[in-house]
Design an enzyme around this catalytic site. Structure first.
Site, short mmCIF file in Angstrom:
data_model
loop_
_atom_site.label_atom_id
_atom_site.label_comp_id
_atom_site.label_asym_id
_atom_site.label_seq_id
_atom_site.Cartn_x
_atom_site.Cartn_y
_atom_site.Cartn_z
CG ASP A 160 -14.31 -40.50 -16.88
OD1 ASP A 160 -15.01 -39.84 -17.65
OD2 ASP A 160 -13.79 -40.01 -15.86
CG HIS A 188 -13.11 -36.26 -15.01
ND1 HIS A 188 -13.84 -37.24 -15.64
CD2 HIS A 188 -13.90 -35.16 -15.03
CE1 HIS A 188 -15.02 -36.74 -16.01
NE2 HIS A 188 -15.07 -35.48 -15.66
#
Ligand code: NAX
Length: 330
Positions: A160, A188
Site C-alpha cells: 500500500d 490493510h
C-alpha cells in the site's frame, strides 16, 4: 559475510505470490548478494504437486546462494529452525461467505501456524503475515505463539505504501525516489489511511507541491485503498509480483538499519497515537543499528488524519472481537 544460511519458511509457496517471491529470495534480493538462504516451502496437500514444480524451477535456476529446499505440508517440519516465517497462504473469501466466516476459517489456520512457529522455529524467528485478513491473521498467530515475543510479528502494508508513493510521484511529475515519509496507517483494507500530510517530495512538504487537497482526499486516498480491486479488474488476477516485491522490501528494511525516513509496517500496538493496545496495526517504523524497530514518535496528525486512523483501527478492533469470539480466545 555470514555463511550460515538464513532459513525462510514460506506458506502458500505454490500460489501466485509464492511464485513471484521465492526466486527473489533465492537470488539474494531479500538478504543481500552474499547471504546464503535455505527455503522451507509449506503448502496444503492439494498444492504439493504444484510445489514440486516450483521446486524444480528453483533447482533449474542453480542459484548459488540457495543451500536447501524443504517441501512439506507438515507445519512442524516446515517451521523447524526457521529465522523468518512468511505467512502468505490463506483461504480467500468466496461468494456467500460472511466476513465472520472468513475470520473464523483463517483464524484456525493461523492458530495452528502460530503454535507451530512457537514450538519449532528459532526463538528469534520473525514472522511476516501477508495472507488476508493479514492484520488479524497476524494477531491470532501472535496470540498462539507464547515462545516468540510479540515484537517479532508483522503484517504487510508495504504494498500500500509503494502504491501510494507512485500515485503521488505521478501526480507531482517527479521520480518516485523523490517521495518519502509516506506512512500507511491502520488496517490493510480499504479503510487504511495513506498520510499524505506528513509525506515529503524532495525536501518540501508534499502538500506544498501537490496543493489540490480535494484530489488528495477524494481521489488519492480511495485510489490507494481500492488498488487491489482495480488490479483484479484489469488483470483478471490479484496482485502477485508487486505483493512479492513488497514482501522483499518489508523484510529487507526490517533486517537493516533505516537510512532516513521510515516505512509502513503493521506491528503490535502499545497504544501509540491512540491506537487500541494489542492490535496489529500499521504505523511508521524505523530500525536502529542493532536491529531493533520502533514506532516513529512525534508525527503530527490533524483531525482528518486522526479520524481516518481511528476508523481503520475501529475496524481492526471489530475484526479482533469477531475472530476471538469464533476461536474462543479471551
Ligand atoms: P493464491 O490463491 O494464488 O495462493 C495461495 C496459496 O496458499 C495456494 O497455493 C494455497 O494452496 C496455499 N494455502 C492455502 N491455505 C494454506 C495453508 N493453510 N497453509 C499453507 N498453504 C496454504 O493466492 P496469492 O495471490 O498468492 O495470495 C496469497 C494471500 O495474499 C491472499 O490471502 C491475498 O489476499 C493476500 N494478499 C495480501 C496482500 C497484502 O498487501 N497484505 C497483497 C496481495 C494479496 O492480496
Amino acid at each position: 559475510m555470514n555463511n550460515t544460511p538464513i532459513r525462510v519458511a514460506v506458506t502458500g509457496a505454490a500460489g501466485n505470490i509464492g511464485y513471484a517471491l521465492l526466486f527473489r529470495i533465492a537470488s539474494g534480493q531479500m538478504f543481500g548478494p552474499n547471504q546464503p538462504v535455505a527455503l522451507n516451502l509449506i503448502e496444503i496437500e492439494p498444492g504439493m504437486d504444484a510445489l514440486r514444480g516450483v521446486t524444480m524451477e528453483l533447482d533449474d535456476c542453480a542459484f548459488p546462494l540457495l543451500t536447501e529446499i524443504v517441501q512439506t505440508s507438515d507445519l512442524a517440519t516446515g517451521f523447524k529452525d526457521c529465522d523468518w516465517a512468511l505467512l502468505v497462504g490463506s483461504v480467500p473469501r468466496k461468494a456467500g461467505m460472511e466476513r465472520a466466516d472468513l475470520l473464523g476459517i483463517n483464524g484456525k489456520i493461523f492458530v495452528g501456524q502460530g503454535q507451530a512457529i512457537s514450538d519449532h522455529a528459532k526463538p528469534s524467528c520473525r514472522v511476516l503475515v501477508v495472507g488476508n485478513p493479514c492484520n488479524t491473521n497476524c494477531l491470532i498467530a501472535m496470540n498462539s505463539a507464547p515462545n516468540i515475543p510479540n515484537e517479532q510479528f508483522f503484517a504487510m502494508t508495504r504494498l500500500d505504501e509503494n502504491r501510494a508513493l507512485t500515485q503521488l510521484a505521478q501526480k507531482a511529475g517527479v521520480p518516485v525516489s523523490e517521495v518519502s515519509e509516506l506512512c500507511v496507517w491502520g488496517n490493510h483494507s480499504p479503510t487504511m489511511f495513506p498520510d499524505f500530510y506528513n509525506a515529503r517530495i524532495g525536501r518540501q512538504k508534499l502538500t506544498s507541491v501537490i496543493t489540490d487537497e480535494s484530489w488528495l482526499k477524494d481521489t488519492f486516498v480511495p485510489t490507494v485503498g481500492q488498488r487491489g480491486k482495480a488490479i483484479i479488474e484489469a488483470r483478471g488476477a490479484s496482485s502477485a509480483a508487486s505483493a512479492a516485491n513488497a514482501v522483499v522490501d518489508t523484510v529487507r528494511d526490517l533486517d537493516n538499519p533505516t537510512r532516513g525516513g521510515f516505512h509502513s509496517v503493521c506491528v503490535v500496538s502499545k497504544g501509540e497515537y491512540g491506537t487500541p493496545e494489542g492490535l496489529i496495526t500499521s504505523m511508521p517504523i524505523t530500525v536502529d543499528a542493532v536491529g531493533n524497530w520502533r514506532v516513529v514518535s512525534g508525527v503530527s496528525l490533524n483531525d482528518y488524519a486522526k479520524e481516518k486512523i481511528a476508523a481503520s483501527n475501529a475496524e481492526l478492533a471489530e475484526e479482533r472481537k469477531i475472530a476471538f469470539e469464533q476461536l474462543g480466545i479471551s
